[in-house]
Each structure stands twice: as structure tokens, then as C-alpha cells.
Design a protein around this motif. Structure first.
Motif, PDB file in Angstrom:
ATOM      1  N   ALA A 183     102.478 -13.236 -48.678  1.00 60.70           N
ATOM      2  CA  ALA A 183     101.990 -13.072 -50.043  1.00 60.70           C
ATOM      3  C   ALA A 183     101.170 -11.798 -50.171  1.00 60.70           C
ATOM      4  N   THR A 184     100.304 -11.540 -49.188  1.00 58.47           N
ATOM      5  CA  THR A 184      99.466 -10.340 -49.232  1.00 58.47           C
ATOM      6  C   THR A 184     100.321  -9.083 -49.164  1.00 58.47           C
ATOM      7  N   ARG A 185     101.318  -9.066 -48.285  1.00 59.26           N
ATOM      8  CA  ARG A 185     102.205  -7.897 -48.193  1.00 59.26           C
ATOM      9  C   ARG A 185     102.967  -7.680 -49.498  1.00 59.26           C
ATOM     10  N   ASN A 186     103.512  -8.763 -50.054  1.00 59.25           N
ATOM     11  CA  ASN A 186     104.272  -8.662 -51.299  1.00 59.25           C
ATOM     12  C   ASN A 186     103.398  -8.139 -52.430  1.00 59.25           C
ATOM     13  N   GLY A 187     102.222  -8.751 -52.601  1.00 56.52           N
ATOM     14  CA  GLY A 187     101.337  -8.350 -53.691  1.00 56.52           C
ATOM     15  C   GLY A 187     100.830  -6.938 -53.526  1.00 56.52           C
ATOM     16  N   PHE A 188     100.434  -6.576 -52.290  1.00 58.34           N
ATOM     17  CA  PHE A 188      99.897  -5.235 -52.091  1.00 58.34           C
ATOM     18  C   PHE A 188     100.968  -4.174 -52.285  1.00 58.34           C
ATOM     19  N   HIS A 189     102.213  -4.467 -51.917  1.00 58.38           N
ATOM     20  CA  HIS A 189     103.296  -3.507 -52.129  1.00 58.38           C
ATOM     21  C   HIS A 189     103.418  -3.157 -53.610  1.00 58.38           C
ATOM     22  N   ARG A 190     103.330  -4.148 -54.467  1.00 67.02           N
ATOM     23  CA  ARG A 190     103.415  -3.900 -55.912  1.00 67.02           C
ATOM     24  C   ARG A 190     102.177  -3.158 -56.420  1.00 67.02           C
ATOM     25  N   LEU A 191     101.007  -3.544 -55.906  1.00 70.30           N
ATOM     26  CA  LEU A 191      99.784  -2.853 -56.306  1.00 70.30           C
ATOM     27  C   LEU A 191      99.780  -1.404 -55.841  1.00 70.30           C
ATOM     28  N   PHE A 192     100.347  -1.160 -54.656  1.00 67.42           N
ATOM     29  CA  PHE A 192     100.396   0.216 -54.149  1.00 67.42           C
ATOM     30  C   PHE A 192     101.287   1.085 -55.031  1.00 67.42           C
ATOM     31  N   GLN A 193     102.395   0.524 -55.493  1.00 68.39           N
ATOM     32  CA  GLN A 193     103.241   1.278 -56.429  1.00 68.39           C
ATOM     33  C   GLN A 193     102.462   1.615 -57.699  1.00 68.39           C
ATOM     34  N   PHE A 194     101.684   0.641 -58.172  1.00 67.11           N
ATOM     35  CA  PHE A 194     100.868   0.843 -59.372  1.00 67.11           C
ATOM     36  C   PHE A 194      99.892   1.999 -59.192  1.00 67.11           C
ATOM     37  N   ILE A 195      99.155   2.051 -58.068  1.00 65.62           N
ATOM     38  CA  ILE A 195      98.152   3.102 -57.893  1.00 65.62           C
ATOM     39  C   ILE A 195      98.791   4.450 -57.563  1.00 65.62           C
ATOM     40  N   GLN A 196     100.062   4.438 -57.141  1.00 65.50           N
ATOM     41  CA  GLN A 196     100.756   5.687 -56.876  1.00 65.50           C
ATOM     42  C   GLN A 196     101.391   6.276 -58.134  1.00 65.50           C
ATOM     43  N   GLY A 197     101.206   5.615 -59.275  1.00 68.52           N
ATOM     44  CA  GLY A 197     101.688   6.190 -60.529  1.00 68.52           C
ATOM     45  C   GLY A 197     102.671   5.345 -61.294  1.00 68.52           C
ATOM     46  N   ALA A 198     103.003   4.144 -60.780  1.00 62.85           N
ATOM     47  CA  ALA A 198     103.943   3.272 -61.491  1.00 62.85           C
ATOM     48  C   ALA A 198     103.195   2.503 -62.579  1.00 62.85           C
ATOM     49  N   ASN A 199     102.708   3.271 -63.542  1.00 58.98           N
ATOM     50  CA  ASN A 199     102.007   2.712 -64.693  1.00 58.98           C
ATOM     51  C   ASN A 199     102.344   3.558 -65.909  1.00 58.98           C
ATOM     52  N   LEU A 200     102.110   3.017 -67.090  1.00 66.35           N
ATOM     53  CA  LEU A 200     102.522   3.692 -68.316  1.00 66.35           C
ATOM     54  C   LEU A 200     101.735   4.969 -68.579  1.00 66.35           C
ATOM     55  N   PRO A 236      91.834   0.270 -68.114  1.00 65.79           N
ATOM     56  CA  PRO A 236      92.782   0.238 -66.994  1.00 65.79           C
ATOM     57  C   PRO A 236      94.168   0.738 -67.409  1.00 65.79           C
ATOM     58  N   PRO A 237      94.818   1.523 -66.556  1.00 67.87           N
ATOM     59  CA  PRO A 237      96.202   1.914 -66.833  1.00 67.87           C
ATOM     60  C   PRO A 237      97.098   0.681 -66.912  1.00 67.87           C
ATOM     61  N   LEU A 238      98.094   0.718 -67.772  1.00 65.25           N
ATOM     62  CA  LEU A 238      99.015  -0.411 -67.920  1.00 65.25           C
ATOM     63  C   LEU A 238     100.118  -0.322 -66.872  1.00 65.25           C
ATOM     64  N   PRO A 239     100.281  -1.338 -66.044  1.00 65.16           N
ATOM     65  CA  PRO A 239     101.327  -1.298 -65.005  1.00 65.16           C
ATOM     66  C   PRO A 239     102.714  -1.394 -65.619  1.00 65.16           C
ATOM     67  N   LEU A 240     103.716  -0.855 -64.929  1.00 62.18           N
ATOM     68  CA  LEU A 240     105.085  -1.016 -65.378  1.00 62.18           C
ATOM     69  C   LEU A 240     105.438  -2.509 -65.381  1.00 62.18           C
ATOM     70  N   PRO A 241     106.148  -2.976 -66.404  1.00 59.95           N
ATOM     71  CA  PRO A 241     106.412  -4.420 -66.538  1.00 59.95           C
ATOM     72  C   PRO A 241     107.089  -5.040 -65.323  1.00 59.95           C
ATOM     73  N   GLU A 242     107.985  -4.287 -64.661  1.00 62.10           N
ATOM     74  CA  GLU A 242     108.730  -4.860 -63.540  1.00 62.10           C
ATOM     75  C   GLU A 242     107.849  -5.162 -62.324  1.00 62.10           C
ATOM     76  N   LEU A 243     106.632  -4.617 -62.283  1.00 65.56           N
ATOM     77  CA  LEU A 243     105.726  -4.908 -61.174  1.00 65.56           C
ATOM     78  C   LEU A 243     105.065  -6.273 -61.315  1.00 65.56           C
ATOM     79  N   ASN A 244     105.095  -6.835 -62.519  1.00 61.00           N
ATOM     80  CA  ASN A 244     104.491  -8.145 -62.772  1.00 61.00           C
ATOM     81  C   ASN A 244     103.034  -8.180 -62.306  1.00 61.00           C
ATOM     82  N   LEU A 245     102.241  -7.254 -62.832  1.00 55.68           N
ATOM     83  CA  LEU A 245     100.812  -7.194 -62.547  1.00 55.68           C
ATOM     84  C   LEU A 245     100.037  -7.517 -63.815  1.00 55.68           C
TER      85      LEU A 245
END
Length: 225
Positions: free
Chosen positions: A68-85, A126-135
Motif C-alpha cells: 500500500a505504501t509503495r502504491n500510494g507513494f508512487h502516485r504521490l511522487f508523480q504528483f510532486i514531479q508535475g502531474a498536477n493541473l 494546493p496544486p490539483l492532482p491529475l484525476p487519474e492519480l486518484n489523490l
């Protein structure tokens, strides 16, 4: 010999150049963490009062804490790398927090929320995450948390034991029977280090608590962070 010295010199110059560029782009900036005051401290746990803050949370349906931690952090890492609106790149903060939702799985859970503390720059907006990240943003009100530190890696095999040790310590303290009944989570695991760090690792078990009859949570701060 002269060629070897020249190669070593060039390698050192490249390393220094990389460090210089990194620091010039603020990669050397101190890692931010949520602010709190210690209001009670014992040998094996402490009570902290955390300020209001905003986190970004990744919900995960999974039996394994580690997966769960790996899955969640992978999505959060994409978010902080620019996968946000906003296409914003966000600096890493600490800790990475995995909150366990009470359930019926082997680890007493089948659902988790993996959370990333937003830096001060993004707390108000807060920046808005891309919808497909489900954050989803997770705003915190100021509240009290009981904390127990433990070393090594946080694993499926040890997190329940560490949470039970914290519960036992609380039962012998002024905070006995003070676990917050309104909390959505059984407990959370805070991890402060990169998975590549082997020695000197710091983890914590967090449990929401209410104020004690003996000492109100916000009174008599010992230290501020």
C-alpha cells in the motif's frame, strides 16, 4: 599516472558542478515537516500538538502495508514531479505517512491512506492532482498525536507490534483511554528516510489522542519544531 590524476580531477569537478547546480536550484533546501509542539514526553513515547496543515492523500485498498505504501507513494511522487493541473514541481517533505483504516484483514486493515505533507508554499493553495492519480487534499485541524519511535524498516511484520507497544504505554499514562474516538484511522506509520538508507532509520507510530485530564494537550510545551 598523470592521466589517472587528470581523470580523477575531472570526475571531482563534475561532482562539484552537480552539487553547485543542485544547490542553486534549491535542491539543497532543508526538507520541510509539519510543525508541532511536544506537550508531554516519556522514555518510550511523547504527545505532540500539531498545527493545522494540508496533506495530499492517496487512498489504497490493499492488505499489505508495504504494498500500500509503495502504491500510494508512487502516485504521490508523480504528483510532486508535475502531474498536477498547475504543472508545479513540489519539493519532497517528510515524513511519508501511511494511515491504517480499521478493517478485517490479517493486519487488521484492508484500506490505507498514504500521505504527503505539502510544503508551506502550497499550504494555502494546493496544486490539483491529475484525476487519474486518484489523490485528494487532506486538511488537518490542530490536534494531539501520541508518538512512538522505532528504528529499522517499517514492515508488515513489525508495525502492528509497534502500535501495540504504544497502546500499552498510553494505558499506563495520563493518556489512558484517551484515543480519539473521532479518528478515521487505527494508527499511522511515519517514515522519515529514503528506502535506500540502511542505517540510522527513523520511523514513528502515530495515534490521535484527546487532551488528558492531568495535562491539557496544548499546555506546558517542552519544545517546538
Amino acid at each position: 599516472m598523470e592521466m589517472a590524476k587528470s581523470s580523477l580531477k575531472n570526475a571531482l569537478m563534475v561532482i562539484l558542478l552537480v552539487i553547485t547546480i543542485a544547490c542553486s536550484t534549491k535542491l539543497c533546501k532543508a526538507i520541510e515537516s509539519p510543525q508541532y509542539k511536544i506537550v508531554h514526553s516519556e522514555s518510550d513515547f511523547e504527545i505532540r500538538h500539531y498545527r493545522e496543515s494540508v496533506w495530499m492523500a492517496a487512498p489504497v485498498n490493499e492488505i499489505s502495508f508495504e504494498k500500500a505504501t509503495r502504491n500510494g507513494f508512487h502516485r504521490l511522487f508523480q504528483f510532486i514531479q508535475g502531474a498536477n493541473l498547475n504543472f508545479s514541481r513540489i519539493y519532497m517533505t517528510k515524513p511519508v505517512l501511511t494511515s491504517i483504516v480499521p478493517g478485517a484483514g490479517p493486519l487488521h486493515s484492508s484500506a490505507y491512506f498514504v500521505k504527503f505533507y505539502l510544503p508551506d508554499k502550497f499550504q494555502a493553495d494546493p496544486p490539483l492532482p491529475l484525476p487519474e492519480l486518484n489523490l485528494q487534499p487532506d486538511p488537518w485541524t490542530s490536534h494531539c498525536i501520541a508518538v512512538r519511535k522505532f528504528s529499522g524498516f517499517a514492515r508488515d511484520s513489525n508495525i502492528v507490534k509497534e502500535a501495540e507497544k504504544l497502546a500499552l504505554s498510553l494505558s499506563r499514562s495520563p493518556w489512558a483511554n484517551s484515543t480519539a474516538s473521532t479518528s478515521e484511522y487505527a494508527y499511522s506509520i511515519a517514515q522519515y528516510n529514503s528506502p535506500f538508507r540502511i542505517f540510522g532509520r527513523v520511523n514513528e507510530v502515530w495515534v490521535d489522542v484527546t487532551g488528558s485530564r492531568v495535562n491539557g494537550c496544548e499546555s506546558n510545551p517542552i519544545a517546538a519544531y
